[in-house]
Design an enzyme around this catalytic site. Structure first.
Site, short mmCIF file in Angstrom:
data_model
loop_
_atom_site.label_atom_id
_atom_site.label_comp_id
_atom_site.label_asym_id
_atom_site.label_seq_id
_atom_site.Cartn_x
_atom_site.Cartn_y
_atom_site.Cartn_z
N ASP A 48 18.80 65.71 62.03
CA ASP A 48 18.97 66.84 62.99
C ASP A 48 17.63 67.47 63.23
O ASP A 48 17.01 67.70 64.38
CB ASP A 48 19.96 67.86 62.46
CG ASP A 48 21.37 67.47 62.80
OD1 ASP A 48 21.47 66.86 63.86
OD2 ASP A 48 22.33 67.89 62.48
N GLU A 71 20.33 73.18 69.30
CA GLU A 71 21.44 73.28 68.11
C GLU A 71 21.05 73.95 66.94
O GLU A 71 21.69 74.99 66.40
CB GLU A 71 22.14 72.09 68.13
CG GLU A 71 23.38 72.31 67.17
CD GLU A 71 24.30 71.08 66.93
OE1 GLU A 71 24.07 70.04 67.28
OE2 GLU A 71 25.18 71.16 66.03
N ASP A 136 20.45 68.83 71.95
CA ASP A 136 21.07 68.53 70.82
C ASP A 136 20.34 67.14 70.20
O ASP A 136 20.51 66.05 70.83
CB ASP A 136 22.73 67.85 71.33
CG ASP A 136 23.52 67.98 69.85
OD1 ASP A 136 23.07 67.68 68.87
OD2 ASP A 136 24.72 67.84 70.17
N ILE A 138 21.01 65.34 67.34
CA ILE A 138 22.00 64.54 67.13
C ILE A 138 23.24 64.78 67.54
O ILE A 138 23.83 65.90 66.85
CB ILE A 138 22.06 63.94 65.75
CG1 ILE A 138 20.51 63.32 65.25
CG2 ILE A 138 23.22 62.75 65.51
CD1 ILE A 138 20.63 62.91 63.64
N ASP A 139 23.80 64.20 68.48
CA ASP A 139 25.19 64.52 69.01
C ASP A 139 26.05 63.62 68.55
O ASP A 139 25.85 62.50 68.57
CB ASP A 139 25.43 64.81 70.34
CG ASP A 139 26.70 65.28 70.95
OD1 ASP A 139 27.44 65.91 70.33
OD2 ASP A 139 27.33 64.61 71.82
N THR A 141 27.46 63.81 65.00
CA THR A 141 26.97 63.45 63.51
C THR A 141 27.97 62.70 62.91
O THR A 141 27.40 61.76 62.08
CB THR A 141 26.64 64.91 62.87
OG1 THR A 141 27.77 65.83 63.35
CG2 THR A 141 25.71 65.57 63.51
N ASP A 298 25.96 70.01 74.15
CA ASP A 298 26.88 69.19 73.99
C ASP A 298 27.46 68.25 75.57
O ASP A 298 28.21 67.32 75.31
CB ASP A 298 28.07 69.25 73.29
CG ASP A 298 28.10 69.51 71.84
OD1 ASP A 298 27.24 68.83 71.24
OD2 ASP A 298 28.52 70.63 71.15
#
Ligand SMILES: Nc1ncnc2c1ncn2[C@@H]1O[C@H](COP(=O)(O)O)[C@@H](O)[C@H]1OP(=O)(O)O
Ligand SMILES: [Mg+2]
Ligand SMILES: [Mg+2]
Ligand SMILES: [Mg+2]
Length: 358
Positions: A48, A71, A136, A138-139, A141, A298
């Site tokens: 992230d 994020e 984002d 890493i969407d 996770t 997101d």
């Protein structure tokens, strides 16, 4: 896609997503090798922060006046020197395999302090004015950890409207005709996987293999949603996590629509990309909580990519997603995404099933 506007934004967005995806893949494979602790959440944290720093560096280099809603924030990093060092170790030598492309992104980040500072540049409150990027890093996770789907997500909004979107999906099959899929699994290779979806408002959406080199911004493969007149033949996808959307309501809607195929559960905005290229048809995200507000990072890229592929995206009330309010979609509840021609019918059934709660 021939572009008269936003060409540079799209180029930088795609390259930034590609570079960040190199980092997330490295983290995933190092986790498998045991060099990154796999028993806690640290792979996610490392991925992230690292991906967010690399993307913001590229945006700041090219568009220094643009605001950024991202994020993650660096508080945790500031108090953990070990974590900071681990992340810096990865970030400092994650680059595209192409000097010219790397140059376009501004080259490497100077040092660890600059990296931490960059992460906090994503603290814009968002809103309805001017140019704002949503990130984002890493969407999905949970998907990332289990070798399932995840996405590196970047979108540009101008005055609250999404103009450019890019989604890197390292674990989706490159083949646009491949069936919906849950991921590559814990120990498989990346072979045949990795897609970069993108869209510019009014110019359609494309897919291309997620690469590590420079790219011709107009050369992606145009994608479109499947033309579907018989909803009973539709495929629908939903979150893996029951805590993120109501599997029960979604099953009831699917049954009412006469859909016979099992839903495909996958994490992240890979769902938007998958329906946009016709690998599935409908994405339902029905609220489980009365208070949860969806975050703009997101949905921003996925919303544009689906609408530019011939789809419609609304909330459960039939309202388009409103990215102009702030960091969250405070004016919306849930997501209903489907081909334009059948979206009205799907929404009708969503509202029938939810009528008790609306
Ligand atoms: N109660 C909730 N309802 C809807 N989405 C949620 C909820 N809690 C977390 N999320 C978000 O869902 C996204 C993943 O969606 P999906 O299930 O489709 O993969 C994550 O970004 C996650 O945010 P977070 O990163 O804060 O955990
Ligand atoms: Mg997310
Ligand atoms: Mg995330
Ligand atoms: Mg998160």
């Amino acid at each position: 896609m021939r572009l008269d506007k936003y060409e540079k934004e799209l180029q930088i967005a795609q390259l930034a997503v590609q570079r960040a995806s190199i980092l997330t893949k490295r983290v995933f494979h190092e986790k498998a090798k045991g060099t990154v602790d796999k028993n806690d959440k640290s792979p996610v944290t490392i991925g992230d922060f690292g991906a967010q720093a690399l993307i913001i560096a590229a945006l700041q280099h090219n568009f220094p006046d643009d605001a950024i809603v991202a994020e993650e924030e660096s508080a945790k990093l500031k108090e953990d020197a070990n974590l900071r060092a681990t992340i810096w170790d990865l970030v400092k030598d994650t680059k595209l395999d192409d000097a010219a492309a790397e140059e376009l992104l501004g080259g490497p980040i100077k040092d660890v302090d600059a990296m931490v500072e960059l992460i906090d540049k994503g603290n814009s409150p968002g809103g309805s004015q001017g140019r704002i990027w949503a990130i984002d890093p890493i969407d999905g996770t949970k998907g990332f950890l289990r070798g399932g789907q995840y996405a590196v997500c970047l979108a540009l909004m101008v005055d609250g409207d999404v103009k450019v979107g890019a989604l890197g999906c390292p674990n989706l099959p490159i083949d646009n005709d491949a069936r919906l899929t849950a991921g590559i699994g814990e120990n498989q290779t990346d072979e045949g996987h990795g897609v970069l979806f993108s869209a510019v408002q009014g110019h359609g959406a494309t897919s291309r293999p997620l690469a590590t080199v420079n790219l011709d911004v107009e050369a992606g493969t145009p994608i479109s949603m499947r033309a579907i007149d018989d909803l009973t033949k539709a495929n629908f996808c939903e979150s893996v996590e029951a805590g993120h959307s109501s599997h029960g309501d979604q099953a009831a809607i699917s049954q009412k629509l006469g859909i016979t195929a099992q839903s495909v559960r996958m994490d992240s905005q890979a769902k938007y990309g998958s329906i946009a290229r016709g690998a599935g048809d409908i994405y339902l995200r029905l609220p489980v909580s009365a208070t949860y507000q969806e975050k703009i990072w997101d949905h921003a890229a996925g919303d544009l990519i689906v609408r530019e592929s011939g789809g419609q995206v609304t909330d459960i009330h039939g309202k388009r997603l409103d990215f102009s309010i702030g960091r969250t979609l405070a004016g919306n509840k849930g997501v209903v995404a489907a081909p334009l021609a059948v979206h009205g019918k799907v929404l009708e059934v969503v509202q029938e099933v939810l009528s008790a709660k609306l």
